[in-house]
Scaffold this motif. Structure first.
Motif, PDB file in Angstrom:
ATOM      1  N   ASN A 107      18.060  52.545   5.925  1.00 30.91           N
ATOM      2  CA  ASN A 107      19.039  51.525   6.296  1.00 30.91           C
ATOM      3  C   ASN A 107      19.858  51.153   5.058  1.00 30.91           C
ATOM      4  O   ASN A 107      19.705  51.753   3.995  1.00 30.91           O
ATOM      5  CB  ASN A 107      18.353  50.312   6.934  1.00 30.91           C
ATOM      6  CG  ASN A 107      17.381  49.617   6.005  1.00 30.91           C
ATOM      7  OD1 ASN A 107      17.388  49.823   4.782  1.00 30.91           O
ATOM      8  ND2 ASN A 107      16.523  48.787   6.568  1.00 30.91           N
ATOM      9  N   ASN A 108      20.708  50.144   5.185  1.00 28.80           N
ATOM     10  CA  ASN A 108      21.576  49.746   4.077  1.00 28.80           C
ATOM     11  C   ASN A 108      20.801  49.256   2.866  1.00 28.80           C
ATOM     12  O   ASN A 108      21.309  49.283   1.748  1.00 28.80           O
ATOM     13  CB  ASN A 108      22.569  48.668   4.537  1.00 28.80           C
ATOM     14  CG  ASN A 108      23.564  49.216   5.539  1.00 28.80           C
ATOM     15  OD1 ASN A 108      23.767  50.426   5.617  1.00 28.80           O
ATOM     16  ND2 ASN A 108      24.175  48.345   6.315  1.00 28.80           N
ATOM     17  N   SER A 109      19.575  48.791   3.086  1.00 31.44           N
ATOM     18  CA  SER A 109      18.737  48.304   1.982  1.00 31.44           C
ATOM     19  C   SER A 109      17.944  49.429   1.323  1.00 31.44           C
ATOM     20  O   SER A 109      17.221  49.197   0.357  1.00 31.44           O
ATOM     21  CB  SER A 109      17.755  47.245   2.491  1.00 31.44           C
ATOM     22  OG  SER A 109      18.445  46.174   3.076  1.00 31.44           O
TER      23      SER A 109
ATOM     24  N   ASP B  73      15.549  51.061   2.876  1.00 31.14           N
ATOM     25  CA  ASP B  73      14.225  51.130   3.501  1.00 31.14           C
ATOM     26  C   ASP B  73      14.248  52.174   4.611  1.00 31.14           C
ATOM     27  O   ASP B  73      15.271  52.374   5.275  1.00 31.14           O
ATOM     28  CB  ASP B  73      13.842  49.769   4.110  1.00 31.14           C
ATOM     29  CG  ASP B  73      13.742  48.685   3.060  1.00 31.14           C
ATOM     30  OD1 ASP B  73      13.258  48.967   1.949  1.00 31.14           O
ATOM     31  OD2 ASP B  73      14.153  47.543   3.362  1.00 31.14           O
TER      32      ASP B  73
END
Length: 104
Positions: free
Chosen positions: A18-20, A22
């Protein structure tokens, strides 16, 4: 036969980040998350340590391993070989989510 090697079958779920950064489970075109299987091959790199470890398929797809089992050498052609095990692991929450999908 001297060319025999240990063969294991791995149950896994493709993942993306994802964007993080993770890992998240990758859903198919219908929004379903499905278990797929791979096996160790003669040229597979790395070692399996535990569920949650990531593997890389021969098509460079990142997969979180949910479970594994021994496989008879003679049955190896029924599964697709994996390319290598990575040193990366998913977080415990994602592993538990994957195990729940495997058991349903």
């Amino acid at each position: 036969m001297k060319d025999k090697y240990e063969v294991n079958k791995y149950f896994g779920i493709p993942v993306t980040t994802n964007n993080s950064g993770d890992y998240v489970l990758k859903a198919d075109d219908h929004g379903d998350v499905k278990i797929h299987t791979w096996r160790t091959g003669k040229h597979t790199k790395g070692k399996f340590k535990q569920p949650g470890q990531m593997l890389l398929t021969e098509n460079n797809l990142m997969v979180m391993i949910v479970a594994s089992e021994k496989m008879a050498f003679k049955d190896r052609h029924s599964e697709v070989p994996l390319q290598r095990f990575t040193s990366e692991f998913a977080n415990e929450e994602l592993v538990q989510q994957g195990i729940k999908i495997l058991n349903s």
